[in-house]
Design a protein around this motif. Structure first.
Motif, PDB file in Angstrom:
ATOM      1  N   ASN A 165       0.959  -1.116   0.085  1.00 33.95           N
ATOM      2  CA  ASN A 165       0.092  -0.134  -0.151  1.00 33.95           C
ATOM      3  C   ASN A 165       0.739   1.234   0.004  1.00 33.95           C
ATOM      4  OD1 ASN A 165      -1.526   2.138   1.149  1.00 33.95           O
ATOM      5  ND2 ASN A 165      -3.244   0.662   1.226  1.00 33.95           N
ATOM      6  N   ASP A 166       0.502   2.139  -0.848  1.00 35.88           N
ATOM      7  CA  ASP A 166       1.460   3.466  -1.040  1.00 35.88           C
ATOM      8  C   ASP A 166       1.178   4.197   0.118  1.00 35.88           C
ATOM      9  OD1 ASP A 166       2.447   2.375  -3.558  1.00 35.88           O
ATOM     10  OD2 ASP A 166       0.903   3.379  -4.573  1.00 35.88           O
ATOM     11  N   VAL A 167       0.033   4.256   0.852  1.00 36.89           N
ATOM     12  CA  VAL A 167      -0.145   5.188   1.736  1.00 36.89           C
ATOM     13  C   VAL A 167       0.245   4.723   3.236  1.00 36.89           C
ATOM     14  CG1 VAL A 167      -1.934   6.423   2.955  1.00 36.89           C
ATOM     15  CG2 VAL A 167      -2.111   5.980   0.645  1.00 36.89           C
ATOM     16  N   THR A 168       0.169   3.165   3.443  1.00 37.09           N
ATOM     17  CA  THR A 168       0.523   3.013   4.711  1.00 37.09           C
ATOM     18  C   THR A 168       1.684   2.520   4.743  1.00 37.09           C
ATOM     19  OG1 THR A 168      -0.497   0.528   4.287  1.00 37.09           O
ATOM     20  CG2 THR A 168      -1.892   2.487   5.160  1.00 37.09           C
ATOM     21  N   GLY A 169       2.413   1.790   3.592  1.00 40.11           N
ATOM     22  CA  GLY A 169       3.534   1.123   3.562  1.00 40.11           C
ATOM     23  C   GLY A 169       3.541  -0.221   4.054  1.00 40.11           C
ATOM     24  N   ARG A 170       2.373  -0.655   3.958  1.00 40.20           N
ATOM     25  CA  ARG A 170       2.162  -2.288   4.669  1.00 40.20           C
ATOM     26  C   ARG A 170       1.808  -3.126   3.331  1.00 40.20           C
ATOM     27  NH1 ARG A 170      -1.101  -1.787  10.216  1.00 40.20           N
ATOM     28  NH2 ARG A 170       0.667  -0.897  11.653  1.00 40.20           N
ATOM     29  N   GLY A 171       1.979  -4.307   3.391  1.00 39.63           N
ATOM     30  CA  GLY A 171       1.577  -5.239   2.246  1.00 39.63           C
ATOM     31  C   GLY A 171       0.043  -5.356   2.305  1.00 39.63           C
ATOM     32  N   ARG A 172      -0.350  -5.832   1.203  1.00 45.75           N
ATOM     33  CA  ARG A 172      -1.776  -6.254   1.262  1.00 45.75           C
ATOM     34  C   ARG A 172      -1.800  -7.732   1.097  1.00 45.75           C
ATOM     35  NH1 ARG A 172      -1.236  -2.428  -3.287  1.00 45.75           N
ATOM     36  NH2 ARG A 172      -2.753  -0.642  -3.046  1.00 45.75           N
ATOM     37  N   HIS A 173      -2.862  -8.343   2.082  1.00 44.30           N
ATOM     38  CA  HIS A 173      -3.295  -9.660   2.111  1.00 44.30           C
ATOM     39  C   HIS A 173      -3.614 -10.261   0.844  1.00 44.30           C
ATOM     40  CE1 HIS A 173      -2.402  -9.869   6.562  1.00 44.30           C
ATOM     41  NE2 HIS A 173      -3.395  -8.712   6.521  1.00 44.30           N
ATOM     42  N   THR A 174      -2.952 -11.383   0.525  1.00 46.01           N
ATOM     43  CA  THR A 174      -3.304 -12.056  -0.690  1.00 46.01           C
ATOM     44  C   THR A 174      -3.746 -13.476  -0.459  1.00 46.01           C
ATOM     45  OG1 THR A 174      -0.953 -12.323  -1.343  1.00 46.01           O
ATOM     46  CG2 THR A 174      -2.162 -10.575  -2.429  1.00 46.01           C
ATOM     47  N   SER A 175      -2.711 -14.209   0.287  1.00 45.93           N
ATOM     48  CA  SER A 175      -2.818 -15.447   0.591  1.00 45.93           C
ATOM     49  C   SER A 175      -3.897 -15.590   1.754  1.00 45.93           C
ATOM     50  CB  SER A 175      -1.640 -16.301   0.979  1.00 45.93           C
ATOM     51  OG  SER A 175      -0.783 -16.212   0.189  1.00 45.93           O
ATOM     52  N   SER A 176      -4.808 -16.487   1.546  1.00 46.78           N
ATOM     53  CA  SER A 176      -5.938 -16.318   2.741  1.00 46.78           C
ATOM     54  C   SER A 176      -5.816 -17.711   3.763  1.00 46.78           C
ATOM     55  CB  SER A 176      -7.405 -16.437   2.128  1.00 46.78           C
ATOM     56  OG  SER A 176      -7.578 -17.507   1.115  1.00 46.78           O
ATOM     57  N   SER A 177      -5.053 -18.685   3.265  1.00 49.42           N
ATOM     58  CA  SER A 177      -4.827 -19.937   4.008  1.00 49.42           C
ATOM     59  C   SER A 177      -3.480 -20.510   3.931  1.00 49.42           C
ATOM     60  CB  SER A 177      -5.919 -21.111   3.683  1.00 49.42           C
ATOM     61  OG  SER A 177      -5.978 -21.227   2.305  1.00 49.42           O
ATOM     62  N   ALA A 178      -3.023 -21.330   4.759  1.00 50.17           N
ATOM     63  CA  ALA A 178      -1.775 -21.960   4.530  1.00 50.17           C
ATOM     64  C   ALA A 178      -1.741 -23.079   3.535  1.00 50.17           C
ATOM     65  CB  ALA A 178      -1.331 -22.507   5.920  1.00 50.17           C
ATOM     66  N   LEU A 179      -0.670 -23.415   2.978  1.00 59.55           N
ATOM     67  CA  LEU A 179      -0.641 -24.365   1.875  1.00 59.55           C
ATOM     68  C   LEU A 179       0.591 -25.083   1.870  1.00 59.55           C
ATOM     69  CD1 LEU A 179      -2.174 -25.909  -0.534  1.00 59.55           C
ATOM     70  CD2 LEU A 179      -1.430 -24.147  -2.003  1.00 59.55           C
ATOM     71  N   ALA A 180       0.967 -26.375   2.035  1.00 57.62           N
ATOM     72  CA  ALA A 180       1.979 -26.821   1.802  1.00 57.62           C
ATOM     73  C   ALA A 180       2.232 -27.525   0.374  1.00 57.62           C
ATOM     74  CB  ALA A 180       2.044 -28.230   2.778  1.00 57.62           C
ATOM     75  N   LEU A 181       3.558 -27.405  -0.098  1.00 53.85           N
ATOM     76  CA  LEU A 181       3.801 -27.654  -1.351  1.00 53.85           C
ATOM     77  C   LEU A 181       5.209 -28.332  -1.494  1.00 53.85           C
ATOM     78  CD1 LEU A 181       2.678 -24.365  -3.048  1.00 53.85           C
ATOM     79  CD2 LEU A 181       1.761 -26.602  -3.505  1.00 53.85           C
TER      80      LEU A 181
END
Length: 371
Positions: A251-267
Motif C-alpha cells: 500500500n502506497d499510503v501505509t507502507g504495509r503489504g496487502r493480504h493475498t494468501s488467505s490460508s496456509a498451503l504446503a507444497l
C-alpha cells in the motif's frame, strides 16, 4: 400400618429417545488406515497427499471423524485416513487419527490472549521472510519469530527479500551473534500492472542465484514461511514450487503489504530430496507469544543469558530491577554492537507478557516492531 412390599414390577424404566442400544466409548482401531500429509485446510475439508514418497502419490479430499472434532488439524499434520483414497473426482475419505507431531508452531492473537492458534505441524525450519525495503523490516518481528521457533524446537532462518532495493547488512547485524541461518534474495525482473487484480504489483521475480541459495537451505526439510504481507513469501513459493499462489503489492499510503494468501498451503519443491516441503502462510501483522513462559522468553535471547548469571536472585530484568546485570553488560566493550537493542527487545517482550508497557519514547518507537 403395615409397610408396602416392593418388587421388580414396581420399577418403571423410561425408554431412551435415541434408541435402546447403549452407546460405547470404544472406537475402531482403524488398523487399515493409510498415512497421509495434510497440505491444506478449507472450511472443514482437508486436502491430503497419500503415498507422497511412493510410486503413486495422489491428492485426497477428506473430512474429520467425529471423535477428532475438538482437535485442530493443520497443514503438515500426518494423519490416518480411511475410505476412498483413490484421489478420483467426487470421492471423500475420512481422517480418523492424528499421528504424533514432532513439532508444533503456535501463536496467539496478542501477548495476553490465552487461546493458542496452531500454525503448522511437523515443520523443522521456520523461515522468517522480511523485505529489505518496501515494506520496512522490523527487528522486533524477527525477535518474536526466533522465540516462537526455539520454543517449538524448530530451526529459524531469516530470509531477506528485495535486497536489490536496499542493502540488508545493517539489519542483519542485529542477529549476527546468534545461531541463526540467514539467506538473501533479489529480483530478476520487475512485474508491472495487473489489470485483472486492480493492484499495482510490486512483487519481484526471484533471480536463479537467489533460488539456488534458498533451495539449498530448504533441501530435505519441512519449512514454514512466515512474515508480514507484501514481503514476497508467495513470490518465493511460486518460484520454488512452480505454483500460482496469488501475489500482491504494498500500500502506497501505509507502507504495509496487502493480504493475498488467505490460508496456509504446503507444497513440494522440485529438484530437492524427498520430504522437502514449504508451507506458505497468510501475511501476519502480529506474532503473539502468550503461550511462551517468561523463562523461555529469556532463554531465547541466547546472547544475553550468560550476563544474567550476575543478576540478583529473582531479578525481573526490567529497567527498574535493582542490580540487574544486563544494563552494565550491554555497554561493556566486549558486548556486541547490537546488545543494547537486543536488551530493549527482551524487555519489551517481558513487559508485554505481563500485560505492561515500557515507559519512554523508545517504547513508542519500538512498540511497532511486530507489525
Amino acid at each position: 400400618m403395615a409397610g408396602r412390599s416392593w418388587d421388580e414390577s414396581d420399577v418403571r424404566v423410561r425408554a431412551n429417545k435415541r434408541g435402546s442400544r447403549p452407546r460405547t466409548k470404544q472406537r475402531p482401531a482403524h488398523d487399515d488406515a493409510v498415512i497421509a500429509r495434510v497440505v491444506a485446510v478449507d472450511r472443514g475439508r482437508y486436502t491430503c497427499v497419500v503415498d507422497e514418497d511412493g510410486p503413486t502419490p495422489r491428492t485426497v479430499l477428506c473430512v474429520r471423524a467425529k471423535e477428532l472434532r475438538r482437535q485442530p488439524i493443520v497443514p503438515g499434520d500426518r494423519v490416518g485416513v480411511v475410505g476412498d483414497v483413490s484421489g478420483e473426482a467426487d470421492t471423500l475419505a475420512r481422517i480418523v487419527r492424528i499421528e504424533p507431531r514432532s513439532t508444533v508452531l503456535r501463536r496467539s492473537a496478542d501477548d495476553t490472549d490465552p487461546v493458542e492458534r496452531v500454525i503448522v505441524a511437523n515443520a523443522d525450519r521456520l523461515v522468517l521472510v522480511l523485505a529489505a525495503a518496501s515494506p520496512t523490516p522490523r527487528t522486533g518481528f524477527v525477535d518474536r519469530g526466533l522465540v516462537a521457533a526455539w520454543d517449538a524446537g524448530i530451526t529459524p532462518v531469516v530470509c531477506m527479500t528485495k535486497t536489490d532495493l536496499q542493502d540488508p547488512t545493517e539489519f542483519l547485524e542485529h542477529f549476527e551473534d546468534l545461531d541463526v541461518l540467514t539467506v538473501t534474495t533479489q529480483r530478476a525482473t520487475e512485474r508491472g500492472q495487473r489489470p485483472e487484480a486492480g493492484l499495482h504489483d510490486t512483487s519481484l521475480e526471484v533471480s536463479p542465484e537467489s533460488l539456488d541459495r534458498l533451495r539449498a537451505v530448504l533441501d530435505g526439510h519441512v519449512s514454514v514461511f512466515l512474515g508480514p504481507s507484501g514481503v514476497g513469501k508467495s513470490t518465493l513459493v511460486n518460484a520454488l514450487t512452480g505454483s500460482q499462489r496469488a501475489t500482491g503489492g504494498v500500500n502506497d499510503v501505509t507502507g504495509r503489504g496487502r493480504h493475498t494468501s488467505s490460508s496456509a498451503l504446503a507444497l513440494t519443491v522440485p529438484g530437492t530430496r524427498p520430504g522437502t516441503w514449504v508451507v506458505d502462510t497468510p501475511g501476519i501483522r502480529s506474532l503473539g507469544l502468550a503461550h511462551v513462559a517468561e523463562e523461555d522468553l529469556l532463554n531465547a535471547f541466547t546472547d544475553l543469558v550468560p550476563a544474567t548469571a550476575d543478576c540478583p536472585r529473582g531479578c525481573l530484568h526490567t529497567e527498574d530491577s535493582p542490580g540487574c546485570a544486563l544494563d552494565a553488560w550491554v555497554h561493556r566493550p566486549e558486548a556486541p554492537p547490537a546488545a543494547p537493542g537486543r536488551l530493549e527487545s527482551l524487555r519489551r517482550l517481558l513487559a508485554a507478557s505481563r500485560g505492561e508497557t515500557q515507559r519512554g519514547d523508545s517504547e513508542k518507537r519500538l512498540g511497532q516492531a511486530i507489525t
